[in-house]
Design a protein around this motif. Structure first.
Motif, PDB file in Angstrom:
ATOM      1  N   ALA A   8       1.060  -1.278   0.103  1.00 29.35           N
ATOM      2  CA  ALA A   8      -0.613   0.382  -0.158  1.00 29.35           C
ATOM      3  C   ALA A   8       0.997   1.339  -0.118  1.00 29.35           C
ATOM      4  O   ALA A   8       0.526   2.204  -0.698  1.00 29.35           O
ATOM      5  CB  ALA A   8      -0.673  -0.114   1.086  1.00 29.35           C
ATOM      6  N   THR A   9       2.128   1.350   1.107  1.00 31.66           N
ATOM      7  CA  THR A   9       2.787   2.154   0.989  1.00 31.66           C
ATOM      8  C   THR A   9       3.399   2.682  -1.027  1.00 31.66           C
ATOM      9  O   THR A   9       3.489   3.828  -1.054  1.00 31.66           O
ATOM     10  CB  THR A   9       4.006   2.038   1.452  1.00 31.66           C
ATOM     11  OG1 THR A   9       3.635   2.001   3.036  1.00 31.66           O
ATOM     12  CG2 THR A   9       5.294   3.135   1.704  1.00 31.66           C
ATOM     13  N   VAL A  10       4.345   1.565  -1.059  1.00 27.60           N
ATOM     14  CA  VAL A  10       4.609   1.646  -2.670  1.00 27.60           C
ATOM     15  C   VAL A  10       3.896   2.287  -3.152  1.00 27.60           C
ATOM     16  O   VAL A  10       4.013   2.835  -4.391  1.00 27.60           O
ATOM     17  CB  VAL A  10       5.308   0.465  -3.170  1.00 27.60           C
ATOM     18  CG1 VAL A  10       5.734   0.703  -4.719  1.00 27.60           C
ATOM     19  CG2 VAL A  10       5.929  -0.234  -2.247  1.00 27.60           C
ATOM     20  N   ARG A  11       2.441   1.809  -3.412  1.00 24.82           N
ATOM     21  CA  ARG A  11       1.293   2.241  -4.590  1.00 24.82           C
ATOM     22  C   ARG A  11       0.481   4.155  -4.358  1.00 24.82           C
ATOM     23  O   ARG A  11       0.667   4.416  -5.072  1.00 24.82           O
ATOM     24  CB  ARG A  11      -0.009   1.526  -3.756  1.00 24.82           C
ATOM     25  CG  ARG A  11      -0.153   0.419  -4.819  1.00 24.82           C
ATOM     26  CD  ARG A  11      -1.385  -0.529  -4.695  1.00 24.82           C
ATOM     27  NE  ARG A  11      -1.825  -1.689  -5.632  1.00 24.82           N
ATOM     28  CZ  ARG A  11      -1.745  -2.694  -5.171  1.00 24.82           C
ATOM     29  NH1 ARG A  11      -2.501  -2.494  -3.570  1.00 24.82           N
ATOM     30  NH2 ARG A  11      -1.734  -3.816  -6.183  1.00 24.82           N
ATOM     31  N   VAL A  12       0.733   3.875  -2.735  1.00 22.85           N
ATOM     32  CA  VAL A  12       0.325   5.550  -2.576  1.00 22.85           C
ATOM     33  C   VAL A  12       1.661   6.277  -2.907  1.00 22.85           C
ATOM     34  O   VAL A  12       1.573   7.537  -3.916  1.00 22.85           O
ATOM     35  CB  VAL A  12      -0.125   5.631  -1.179  1.00 22.85           C
ATOM     36  CG1 VAL A  12       0.682   7.076  -0.752  1.00 22.85           C
ATOM     37  CG2 VAL A  12      -0.647   5.350  -0.645  1.00 22.85           C
ATOM     38  N   LEU A  13       2.522   6.444  -3.041  1.00 25.19           N
ATOM     39  CA  LEU A  13       3.781   6.262  -3.253  1.00 25.19           C
ATOM     40  C   LEU A  13       4.168   7.034  -4.712  1.00 25.19           C
ATOM     41  O   LEU A  13       4.348   8.023  -5.134  1.00 25.19           O
ATOM     42  CB  LEU A  13       5.563   6.540  -2.680  1.00 25.19           C
ATOM     43  CG  LEU A  13       5.680   6.427  -1.994  1.00 25.19           C
ATOM     44  CD1 LEU A  13       6.763   5.904  -0.861  1.00 25.19           C
ATOM     45  CD2 LEU A  13       5.934   7.731  -1.176  1.00 25.19           C
ATOM     46  N   HIS A  14       3.692   6.188  -5.293  1.00 26.57           N
ATOM     47  CA  HIS A  14       3.853   6.210  -7.159  1.00 26.57           C
ATOM     48  C   HIS A  14       2.280   6.930  -7.385  1.00 26.57           C
ATOM     49  O   HIS A  14       3.027   7.789  -8.564  1.00 26.57           O
ATOM     50  CB  HIS A  14       3.379   4.672  -7.764  1.00 26.57           C
ATOM     51  CG  HIS A  14       3.312   4.230  -9.240  1.00 26.57           C
ATOM     52  ND1 HIS A  14       4.125   4.617  -9.855  1.00 26.57           N
ATOM     53  CD2 HIS A  14       2.241   3.898  -9.769  1.00 26.57           C
ATOM     54  CE1 HIS A  14       3.304   4.875 -11.035  1.00 26.57           C
ATOM     55  NE2 HIS A  14       2.356   4.430 -11.193  1.00 26.57           N
ATOM     56  N   ARG A  15       1.264   7.016  -6.717  1.00 30.94           N
ATOM     57  CA  ARG A  15      -0.006   7.142  -7.056  1.00 30.94           C
ATOM     58  C   ARG A  15       0.227   8.716  -6.862  1.00 30.94           C
ATOM     59  O   ARG A  15      -0.317   9.877  -7.663  1.00 30.94           O
ATOM     60  CB  ARG A  15      -1.044   6.941  -6.468  1.00 30.94           C
ATOM     61  CG  ARG A  15      -2.340   8.085  -6.468  1.00 30.94           C
ATOM     62  CD  ARG A  15      -2.989   7.407  -7.617  1.00 30.94           C
ATOM     63  NE  ARG A  15      -4.156   8.293  -8.095  1.00 30.94           N
ATOM     64  CZ  ARG A  15      -4.543   7.878  -9.224  1.00 30.94           C
ATOM     65  NH1 ARG A  15      -4.200   7.621 -10.384  1.00 30.94           N
ATOM     66  NH2 ARG A  15      -5.924   8.562  -8.850  1.00 30.94           N
ATOM     67  N   VAL A  16       0.708   9.764  -6.265  1.00 29.31           N
ATOM     68  CA  VAL A  16       0.740  11.018  -5.753  1.00 29.31           C
ATOM     69  C   VAL A  16       2.320  11.569  -6.499  1.00 29.31           C
ATOM     70  O   VAL A  16       2.058  12.669  -7.436  1.00 29.31           O
ATOM     71  CB  VAL A  16       2.715  10.900  -4.140  1.00 29.31           C
ATOM     72  CG1 VAL A  16       2.975  11.881  -4.117  1.00 29.31           C
ATOM     73  CG2 VAL A  16       1.434  10.628  -3.275  1.00 29.31           C
ATOM     74  N   SER A  17       3.073  10.418  -7.330  1.00 27.90           N
ATOM     75  CA  SER A  17       4.040  10.272  -7.936  1.00 27.90           C
ATOM     76  C   SER A  17       3.283  10.954  -9.524  1.00 27.90           C
ATOM     77  O   SER A  17       3.732  12.012 -10.227  1.00 27.90           O
ATOM     78  CB  SER A  17       5.315   9.878  -8.518  1.00 27.90           C
ATOM     79  OG  SER A  17       5.673   9.351  -7.366  1.00 27.90           O
ATOM     80  N   TYR A  18       2.432  10.154 -10.275  1.00 24.25           N
ATOM     81  CA  TYR A  18       1.776   9.946 -10.982  1.00 24.25           C
ATOM     82  C   TYR A  18       0.890  11.390 -11.015  1.00 24.25           C
ATOM     83  O   TYR A  18       1.208  11.799 -12.345  1.00 24.25           O
ATOM     84  CB  TYR A  18       1.296   8.940 -11.178  1.00 24.25           C
ATOM     85  CG  TYR A  18       0.549   7.961 -12.161  1.00 24.25           C
ATOM     86  CD1 TYR A  18       1.491   8.598 -13.969  1.00 24.25           C
ATOM     87  CD2 TYR A  18      -0.954   8.710 -12.785  1.00 24.25           C
ATOM     88  CE1 TYR A  18       0.615   8.404 -15.041  1.00 24.25           C
ATOM     89  CE2 TYR A  18      -2.081   8.675 -13.709  1.00 24.25           C
ATOM     90  CZ  TYR A  18      -0.516   8.498 -15.191  1.00 24.25           C
ATOM     91  OH  TYR A  18      -1.189   8.453 -16.697  1.00 24.25           O
ATOM     92  N   VAL A  19      -0.025  11.406  -9.947  1.00 28.87           N
ATOM     93  CA  VAL A  19      -0.754  12.117 -10.122  1.00 28.87           C
ATOM     94  C   VAL A  19      -0.033  13.550  -9.986  1.00 28.87           C
ATOM     95  O   VAL A  19      -0.614  14.873 -11.031  1.00 28.87           O
ATOM     96  CB  VAL A  19      -1.552  12.446  -8.950  1.00 28.87           C
ATOM     97  CG1 VAL A  19      -2.833  13.797  -8.537  1.00 28.87           C
ATOM     98  CG2 VAL A  19      -2.805  11.328  -9.254  1.00 28.87           C
ATOM     99  N   TYR A  20       1.010  14.259  -9.288  1.00 32.85           N
ATOM    100  CA  TYR A  20       0.993  15.430  -8.911  1.00 32.85           C
ATOM    101  C   TYR A  20       2.154  15.449 -10.287  1.00 32.85           C
ATOM    102  O   TYR A  20       2.852  16.835 -10.540  1.00 32.85           O
ATOM    103  CB  TYR A  20       2.468  15.140  -8.155  1.00 32.85           C
ATOM    104  CG  TYR A  20       0.973  15.485  -6.589  1.00 32.85           C
ATOM    105  CD1 TYR A  20       0.807  17.205  -6.091  1.00 32.85           C
ATOM    106  CD2 TYR A  20       0.722  15.457  -5.633  1.00 32.85           C
ATOM    107  CE1 TYR A  20       0.292  17.108  -5.096  1.00 32.85           C
ATOM    108  CE2 TYR A  20      -0.551  15.398  -5.154  1.00 32.85           C
ATOM    109  CZ  TYR A  20      -0.122  16.806  -4.840  1.00 32.85           C
ATOM    110  OH  TYR A  20      -1.283  17.289  -3.375  1.00 32.85           O
ATOM    111  N   ALA A  21       3.364  14.682 -10.935  1.00 32.16           N
ATOM    112  CA  ALA A  21       3.232  15.150 -12.374  1.00 32.16           C
ATOM    113  C   ALA A  21       2.769  15.685 -13.717  1.00 32.16           C
ATOM    114  O   ALA A  21       3.295  16.241 -14.246  1.00 32.16           O
ATOM    115  CB  ALA A  21       4.052  13.323 -13.293  1.00 32.16           C
ATOM    116  N   GLY A  22       1.574  14.825 -13.385  1.00 31.13           N
ATOM    117  CA  GLY A  22       0.294  15.815 -14.751  1.00 31.13           C
ATOM    118  C   GLY A  22      -0.118  17.393 -13.710  1.00 31.13           C
ATOM    119  O   GLY A  22      -0.041  18.103 -14.666  1.00 31.13           O
ATOM    120  N   VAL A  23      -0.221  16.988 -12.807  1.00 33.43           N
ATOM    121  CA  VAL A  23      -0.569  18.602 -12.057  1.00 33.43           C
ATOM    122  C   VAL A  23       0.881  19.426 -11.953  1.00 33.43           C
ATOM    123  O   VAL A  23       0.828  20.446 -12.675  1.00 33.43           O
ATOM    124  CB  VAL A  23      -0.641  18.772 -10.596  1.00 33.43           C
ATOM    125  CG1 VAL A  23      -0.680  20.267  -9.804  1.00 33.43           C
ATOM    126  CG2 VAL A  23      -1.908  17.679  -9.964  1.00 33.43           C
ATOM    127  N   GLY A  24       1.913  19.250 -12.774  1.00 38.40           N
ATOM    128  CA  GLY A  24       3.368  19.747 -13.007  1.00 38.40           C
ATOM    129  C   GLY A  24       3.205  20.138 -14.175  1.00 38.40           C
ATOM    130  O   GLY A  24       4.481  21.053 -14.441  1.00 38.40           O
TER     131      GLY A  24
END
Length: 161
Positions: A44-60
């Motif tokens: 779950a931790t790894v999934r959350v870290l990937h999700r944060v990376s992916y979503v905020y890359a889009g926002v970026g």
């Protein structure tokens, strides 16, 4: 209008790029821990870290858009410090989009059992893969730090510093 655009640019940079740099930096170590001791919490931790990376890359993506609008209103589009920042930002985006995020996805697939597991309860996440991912993330972070310094110092700029 310039102050508004600059404010939006800086706020979006902080809100978007900060989480990506932190989450992407934490991902390799979290993946190694999850592989060494497979459990739902580690995955779950790894999934959350990937999700944060992916979503905020889009926002970026809003960072360079607001940056171009700001630069245009400040009449600095041809400045060497800005051109250098644009190139470094493009390189950082390429590293994130084409190397870091796909590698995170592959590691996550392996940890989740959709990749190549060992079948022994422990998952085969190659240490070289997580080390390479950590190195790429470090390069990504260094590029963003360099862009930040260029945005603050603006060598040769006629608008400040």
């Amino acid at each position: 209008m310039t102050k508004f655009l600059l404010t939006v640019h800086v706020l979006v940079a902080i809100v978007a790029i900060g989480p990506v740099t932190v989450a992407a930096s934490m991902f390799p170590a979290a993946a190694r821990r999850a592989a060494a001791s497979p459990d739902a919490e580690g995955l779950a931790t790894v999934r959350v870290l990937h999700r944060v990376s992916y979503v905020y890359a889009g926002v970026g993506l809003a960072v360079p858009l607001a940056g171009f609008a700001t630069a245009r209103s400040m009449h600095v589009l041809g400045s060497p410090w800005l051109i250098t920042s644009i190139v470094l930002t493009a390189v950082a985006a390429i590293i994130l989009g084409l190397l870091i995020l796909p590698s995170q996805e592959a590691v996550l697939d392996t940890l989740a059992g959709t990749g190549t597991g060992t079948g022994t309860g422990q998952v085969a996440v190659d240490r070289a893969t997580t080390a390479r991912l950590a190195m790429l993330t470090g390069v990504f972070n260094l590029l963003w730090a360099t862009v930040t310094v260029l945005m603050i110092v603006r060598p040769g700029s006629t608008t400040g510093a």
